[in-house]
Design a protein around this motif. Structure first.
Motif, PDB file in Angstrom:
ATOM      1  N   ALA A  50       0.658  -1.353  -0.014  1.00  0.00           N
ATOM      2  CA  ALA A  50       0.021  -0.008   0.186  1.00  0.00           C
ATOM      3  C   ALA A  50       0.958   1.212  -0.160  1.00  0.00           C
ATOM      4  O   ALA A  50       0.403   2.411  -0.115  1.00  0.00           O
ATOM      5  CB  ALA A  50      -0.805   0.123   1.207  1.00  0.00           C
ATOM      6  N   GLY A  51       2.158   1.059   0.048  1.00  0.00           N
ATOM      7  CA  GLY A  51       3.067   2.131   0.029  1.00  0.00           C
ATOM      8  C   GLY A  51       3.008   3.117   1.486  1.00  0.00           C
ATOM      9  O   GLY A  51       3.861   3.847   1.460  1.00  0.00           O
ATOM     10  N   VAL A  52       2.586   2.312   2.541  1.00  0.00           N
ATOM     11  CA  VAL A  52       2.878   2.938   4.115  1.00  0.00           C
ATOM     12  C   VAL A  52       4.075   2.755   4.450  1.00  0.00           C
ATOM     13  O   VAL A  52       4.711   3.698   4.912  1.00  0.00           O
ATOM     14  CB  VAL A  52       1.672   2.222   5.042  1.00  0.00           C
ATOM     15  CG1 VAL A  52       1.979   2.486   6.371  1.00  0.00           C
ATOM     16  CG2 VAL A  52       0.176   2.345   4.449  1.00  0.00           C
ATOM     17  N   ILE A  53       4.740   1.558   4.158  1.00  0.00           N
ATOM     18  CA  ILE A  53       6.207   1.416   4.437  1.00  0.00           C
ATOM     19  C   ILE A  53       6.842   1.666   3.040  1.00  0.00           C
ATOM     20  O   ILE A  53       6.576   0.776   2.101  1.00  0.00           O
ATOM     21  CB  ILE A  53       6.319   0.159   4.821  1.00  0.00           C
ATOM     22  CG1 ILE A  53       5.795  -0.224   6.315  1.00  0.00           C
ATOM     23  CG2 ILE A  53       8.076  -0.269   4.990  1.00  0.00           C
ATOM     24  CD1 ILE A  53       5.925  -1.688   6.749  1.00  0.00           C
ATOM     25  N   ASP A  54       7.346   2.782   3.187  1.00  0.00           N
ATOM     26  CA  ASP A  54       8.122   3.259   1.471  1.00  0.00           C
ATOM     27  C   ASP A  54       9.050   2.412   1.324  1.00  0.00           C
ATOM     28  O   ASP A  54       9.248   2.064   0.035  1.00  0.00           O
ATOM     29  CB  ASP A  54       8.526   4.727   1.732  1.00  0.00           C
ATOM     30  CG  ASP A  54       8.685   5.254   0.326  1.00  0.00           C
ATOM     31  OD1 ASP A  54       7.993   4.729  -0.467  1.00  0.00           O
ATOM     32  OD2 ASP A  54       9.551   6.234   0.303  1.00  0.00           O
ATOM     33  N   ARG A  55      10.245   2.325   2.056  1.00  0.00           N
ATOM     34  CA  ARG A  55      11.510   1.725   1.827  1.00  0.00           C
ATOM     35  C   ARG A  55      11.965   1.195   3.291  1.00  0.00           C
ATOM     36  O   ARG A  55      11.719   1.595   4.277  1.00  0.00           O
ATOM     37  CB  ARG A  55      12.477   2.648   1.491  1.00  0.00           C
ATOM     38  CG  ARG A  55      11.971   3.089  -0.052  1.00  0.00           C
ATOM     39  CD  ARG A  55      13.028   4.250  -0.692  1.00  0.00           C
ATOM     40  NE  ARG A  55      12.924   5.554   0.282  1.00  0.00           N
ATOM     41  CZ  ARG A  55      13.773   6.453   0.507  1.00  0.00           C
ATOM     42  NH1 ARG A  55      14.836   6.261  -0.186  1.00  0.00           N
ATOM     43  NH2 ARG A  55      13.449   7.511   1.366  1.00  0.00           N
ATOM     44  N   ASN A  56      12.947   0.026   3.041  1.00  0.00           N
ATOM     45  CA  ASN A  56      13.779  -0.575   3.944  1.00  0.00           C
ATOM     46  C   ASN A  56      15.026  -0.055   3.694  1.00  0.00           C
ATOM     47  O   ASN A  56      15.643  -0.450   2.791  1.00  0.00           O
ATOM     48  CB  ASN A  56      13.586  -1.889   4.398  1.00  0.00           C
ATOM     49  CG  ASN A  56      12.324  -2.222   4.649  1.00  0.00           C
ATOM     50  OD1 ASN A  56      11.825  -2.046   5.812  1.00  0.00           O
ATOM     51  ND2 ASN A  56      11.627  -3.061   3.795  1.00  0.00           N
ATOM     52  N   ILE A  57      15.757   0.747   4.380  1.00  0.00           N
ATOM     53  CA  ILE A  57      17.110   1.288   4.279  1.00  0.00           C
ATOM     54  C   ILE A  57      17.960   1.004   5.593  1.00  0.00           C
ATOM     55  O   ILE A  57      17.467   0.993   6.643  1.00  0.00           O
ATOM     56  CB  ILE A  57      16.875   2.842   3.803  1.00  0.00           C
ATOM     57  CG1 ILE A  57      16.347   3.834   5.039  1.00  0.00           C
ATOM     58  CG2 ILE A  57      16.112   3.030   2.996  1.00  0.00           C
ATOM     59  CD1 ILE A  57      16.640   5.162   4.952  1.00  0.00           C
ATOM     60  N   ALA A  58      19.085   1.636   5.134  1.00  0.00           N
ATOM     61  CA  ALA A  58      20.120   1.480   6.406  1.00  0.00           C
ATOM     62  C   ALA A  58      20.778   2.825   6.627  1.00  0.00           C
ATOM     63  O   ALA A  58      20.845   3.683   5.671  1.00  0.00           O
ATOM     64  CB  ALA A  58      21.467   0.827   6.163  1.00  0.00           C
ATOM     65  N   ILE A  59      20.603   3.224   7.817  1.00  0.00           N
ATOM     66  CA  ILE A  59      21.175   4.764   7.856  1.00  0.00           C
ATOM     67  C   ILE A  59      22.596   4.813   8.350  1.00  0.00           C
ATOM     68  O   ILE A  59      22.837   3.987   9.361  1.00  0.00           O
ATOM     69  CB  ILE A  59      20.579   5.386   9.154  1.00  0.00           C
ATOM     70  CG1 ILE A  59      18.956   5.514   8.523  1.00  0.00           C
ATOM     71  CG2 ILE A  59      20.991   6.742   9.486  1.00  0.00           C
ATOM     72  CD1 ILE A  59      18.033   6.197   9.862  1.00  0.00           C
ATOM     73  N   VAL A  60      23.538   5.110   7.502  1.00  0.00           N
ATOM     74  CA  VAL A  60      24.844   5.100   7.822  1.00  0.00           C
ATOM     75  C   VAL A  60      25.332   6.167   8.511  1.00  0.00           C
ATOM     76  O   VAL A  60      25.027   7.533   8.258  1.00  0.00           O
ATOM     77  CB  VAL A  60      25.790   4.956   6.279  1.00  0.00           C
ATOM     78  CG1 VAL A  60      27.082   4.886   6.441  1.00  0.00           C
ATOM     79  CG2 VAL A  60      25.158   3.733   5.486  1.00  0.00           C
ATOM     80  N   ASP A  61      26.401   5.664   9.431  1.00  0.00           N
ATOM     81  CA  ASP A  61      26.920   6.953  10.244  1.00  0.00           C
ATOM     82  C   ASP A  61      28.044   7.799   9.256  1.00  0.00           C
ATOM     83  O   ASP A  61      28.900   6.923   8.824  1.00  0.00           O
ATOM     84  CB  ASP A  61      27.688   6.578  11.380  1.00  0.00           C
ATOM     85  CG  ASP A  61      28.486   7.371  12.375  1.00  0.00           C
ATOM     86  OD1 ASP A  61      28.865   8.604  11.781  1.00  0.00           O
ATOM     87  OD2 ASP A  61      28.897   7.344  13.402  1.00  0.00           O
ATOM     88  N   THR A  62      27.860   9.023   9.120  1.00  0.00           N
ATOM     89  CA  THR A  62      28.673   9.555   8.032  1.00  0.00           C
ATOM     90  C   THR A  62      30.113   9.696   8.443  1.00  0.00           C
ATOM     91  O   THR A  62      31.087   9.663   7.620  1.00  0.00           O
ATOM     92  CB  THR A  62      28.289  11.245   7.812  1.00  0.00           C
ATOM     93  OG1 THR A  62      28.351  11.651   9.124  1.00  0.00           O
ATOM     94  CG2 THR A  62      26.945  11.148   7.210  1.00  0.00           C
ATOM     95  N   ARG A  63      30.514   9.480   9.541  1.00  0.00           N
ATOM     96  CA  ARG A  63      31.946   9.749  10.188  1.00  0.00           C
ATOM     97  C   ARG A  63      32.325   8.009   9.791  1.00  0.00           C
ATOM     98  O   ARG A  63      33.761   8.305   9.642  1.00  0.00           O
ATOM     99  CB  ARG A  63      31.901   9.862  11.678  1.00  0.00           C
ATOM    100  CG  ARG A  63      31.418  11.274  11.978  1.00  0.00           C
ATOM    101  CD  ARG A  63      31.226  11.321  13.545  1.00  0.00           C
ATOM    102  NE  ARG A  63      30.035  10.302  13.773  1.00  0.00           N
ATOM    103  CZ  ARG A  63      29.369  10.208  14.890  1.00  0.00           C
ATOM    104  NH1 ARG A  63      29.915  11.406  15.919  1.00  0.00           N
ATOM    105  NH2 ARG A  63      28.530   9.582  15.268  1.00  0.00           N
ATOM    106  N   ALA A  64      31.752   7.199   9.884  1.00  0.00           N
ATOM    107  CA  ALA A  64      32.062   5.969   9.333  1.00  0.00           C
ATOM    108  C   ALA A  64      32.889   5.827   7.966  1.00  0.00           C
ATOM    109  O   ALA A  64      33.622   4.929   7.615  1.00  0.00           O
ATOM    110  CB  ALA A  64      31.255   4.863   9.668  1.00  0.00           C
TER     111      ALA A  64
END
Length: 161
Positions: free
Chosen positions: A54-68
């Motif tokens: 239904a598009g309620v859950i748009d994507r499954n993503i990883a949030i990456v620590d920019t410092r890493a």
């Protein structure tokens, strides 16, 4: 870019409870979600699949620590376009969407056209990017960079009542 839900779907208390959990960690095992919301694992799996469809859950993503990954510059950029014509806004949207360093892009009101969140490995890279996106772009009237001193809170969890 976020999309609108394709099918109207009414969320009940179970769906909302599931969403609260998967927003924090979408790799939470469905059996643990099931225990937390008092449903079977199969029911949780069906509900998650339905919310994805239904598009309620748009994507499954990883949030990456920019410092890493050595992306040490984070900038919030206000962009004012020369006009708000559809063609101008659409071209800007396409450019910003196609630029990997642009992590977030918002088309806004209030005298500014867009607000962007941009990451870059260093200041020379950031300067080169701003030249390409803004200085050399005839549709951009002006821009203002706000450089982040610290990433206090990041992520994309929304409050679900």
């Amino acid at each position: 870019m976020a999309r609108s839900p394709s099918v109207k779907r009414s969320l009940d208390r179970f769906d909302r409870a599931i969403l609260r959990i998967v927003q924090r960690d979408n790799k939470t095992p469905q059996r643990r979600i099931a225990e937390a919301v008092n449903l079977s694992a199969a029911a949780v799996q069906r509900r998650i699949a339905a919310m994805e469809a239904a598009g309620v859950i748009d994507r499954n993503i990883a949030i990456v620590d920019t410092r890493a990954v050595a992306m040490t510059i984070t900038a919030i950029v206000e962009v004012r376009m020369i006009n708000e014509h559809r063609e101008t806004a659409d071209a800007a949207r396409a450019l910003f969407t196609a630029t990997p360093e642009v992590q977030q892009c918002y088309y806004v009101t209030g005298g500014i056209s867009f607000v962007l969140v941009i990451v870059a490995p260093d200041m020379p890279s950031y300067e080169a990017l701003t030249r390409r996106l803004f200085n050399e772009n005839e549709a951009v009237a002006s821009f203002r960079s706000l450089l982040a001193l610290d990433r206090v809170k990041t992520g994309c969890e929304i409050v679900i009542p």
